[in-house]
Write an enzyme that holds these catalytic residues in place. Structure first.
Site, PDB file in Angstrom:
ATOM      1  N   SER A 193       9.890  -9.830  34.092  1.00 30.53           N
ATOM      2  CA  SER A 193      11.319  -9.887  34.379  1.00 30.53           C
ATOM      3  C   SER A 193      11.893 -11.285  34.444  1.00 30.53           C
ATOM      4  CB  SER A 193      11.613  -9.160  35.697  1.00 30.53           C
ATOM      5  OG  SER A 193      10.949  -9.792  36.779  1.00 30.53           O
ATOM      6  N   HIS A 221      11.070  -3.047  33.661  1.00 27.95           N
ATOM      7  CA  HIS A 221      12.062  -3.748  32.841  1.00 27.95           C
ATOM      8  C   HIS A 221      11.915  -3.386  31.367  1.00 27.95           C
ATOM      9  CE1 HIS A 221      14.105  -6.340  35.780  1.00 27.95           C
ATOM     10  NE2 HIS A 221      12.961  -6.270  36.441  1.00 27.95           N
ATOM     11  N   LYS A 252      17.030   0.962  37.481  1.00 28.54           N
ATOM     12  CA  LYS A 252      17.535  -0.077  36.563  1.00 28.54           C
ATOM     13  C   LYS A 252      18.298   0.588  35.417  1.00 28.54           C
ATOM     14  CE  LYS A 252      14.265  -3.698  37.812  1.00 28.54           C
ATOM     15  NZ  LYS A 252      13.795  -3.104  39.073  1.00 28.54           N
TER      16      LYS A 252
END
Length: 407
Positions: A193, A221, A252
């Site tokens: 990340s 991610h 996310k």
């Protein structure tokens, strides 16, 4: 109010010590101030203290679904049908049909045998290693793995080893030197990340097969937006059937609310349901979060439009900053774009100047990143328009020239 104040100050020595720690953090320049957002999360947001909205380039909202109408409708639908919460852990009276449906959706999407939901991926990482490893085993971790992986590893009794970031020669040396252990588990992020680079899972699989090791991947991610169909790094490398434990988040790309999961074999999931402490002792994920996430998966599966827009935005931004002369890190197709500045003070001042240009970004410095490697981490979203991305490029160029970062 007086009695409450007395309770808060009951032990002056204890509180004074906390005050000293806070002073140390401030003196070191690592104090993290929180800007207050006054609007839903999105490409453009309201921020307390600013009159006009700013364009947000530092959220994990990769698909732009955090305030998508269909995602919010999914949350409302499940509140109406299944309530606000369960007031229970899963194994007592906290498992609803909607939890089982979402677990199956994730398993089907990622082509896994089974999936177990957690309150967060941090919780999933805290729970799995202790379940599957003993003092006879070894866990071999990338040096830049996320803090949640590091903390989860600390909770288990396995012997811990670290290999240099994405260095396959170093990983092989560790594998050679740990062949006396009962089981060995290689642990890595899929996408890192802070650097926007990708674990070479194809090469990790080769080494794992050569030395009879298992593989754990945290794909927080990547899930939803990286790799074919947004299925993540294992699918990007075509090794999704070779990953023993796959963890990721629902907080996310997939709606941005909360929640995480662990996917793998039916045996792996069954063991976590029996022994994973964060799972056994945490409330079930709220119906609103389940509904929002289910809607997010439905949208992603039904259309590639969000992925196409995100890839276009990523290409435009990366090429624009490179052309302007900035040093940017990461994989060319990754929407996490670290803009390297080096100096911590410069990164902080640069971010403040960007805000005055209508662009919301944050400077990162030690201890989040190594000393001398301060940066601004930009995160692209499918909700950004081409004009939004170009405005960010122009703002970076203006501020970069003013600060002497580029010519």
């Amino acid at each position: 109010m007086l009695s409450r104040r007395c309770i808060l100050r009951a032990n002056a020595k204890f509180n004074d010590n906390i005050g000293k720690i806070l002073t140390t953090i401030k003196d070191a320049g690592t104090w993290k101030a929180e800007r207050v957002i006054t609007s839903p999360q999105g490409a453009q947001i309201g921020v307390a203290g600013t009159e006009a909205k700013v364009i947000n380039f530092c959220a994990n909202n990769y698909l732009g679904l955090a305030s998508d109408p269909q995602v919010m409708a999914g949350a409302h639908k499940y509140i109406d049908s299944h309530g606000a919460g369960l007031s229970s852990v899963r194994f007592i009276c906290g498992t609803q049909d909607i939890h089982k449906k979402l677990e199956q959706t994730i398993s089907d999407f990622l082509e896994r045998e089974d999936t177990i939901l957690y309150p967060s991926c941090f919780d999933a990482n805290a729970g799995v290693f202790e379940c599957v490893l003993t003092a006879e085993d070894a866990i071999i971790s990338d040096s830049l793995n996320h803090a949640s992986i590091i903390d989860g590893v600390r909770l288990c009794k396995a012997k811990r080893f670290v290999y240099q970031h994405t260095d396959m020669k170093d990983l092989e040396e560790v594998l050679k030197n740990t062949q006396d252990r009962r089981l060995r588990l290689i642990a890595t992020d899929g996408v890192f990340s802070m650097d926007g680079d990708i674990a070479p899972l194809d090469k990790i699989v080769e080494l794992a097969e050569k030395y009879d090791a298992a593989i754990f991947v945290d794909d927080c991610h990547a899930t939803g937006f990286f790799g074919p169909g947004g299925r993540g790094t294992p699918h990007h490398f075509g090794v999704h059937d070779k990953i023993d434990i796959l963890h990721s988040t629902l907080g996310k790309a997939m709606g941005g609310a909360s929640g995480g999961f662990s996917s793998g074999s039916k045996e792996l999931v069954a063991l976590q349901r029996q022994r994973s402490r964060p799972y056994l002792f945490s409330n079930s994920i709220a119906p609103s979060v389940v509904g929002a996430t289910q809607a997010a998966f439905d949208l992603l599966i039904s259309s590639s439009a969000m992925l196409d827009q995100l890839r276009s935005n990523t290409d435009l931004f990366r090429s624009g900053l490179k052309k302007a002369g900035f040093n940017v890190l990461g994989h060319d197709s990754c929407p996490i774009v670290p803009v390297m500045l080096g100096d911590a003070k410069l990164a902080s001042e640069f971010a403040d100047e960007m805000m005055s240009q209508g662009i919301y970004v944050i400077g990162f410095s030690f201890p989040v990143v190594p000393t001398g490697k301060a940066r601004i981490r930009v995160q692209l979203s499918a909700s950004h328009s081409t004009a939004d991305v170009q405005k960010a490029i122009d703002a970076f160029t203006t501020v970069g020239k003013a600060k002497g970062v580029i010519q």
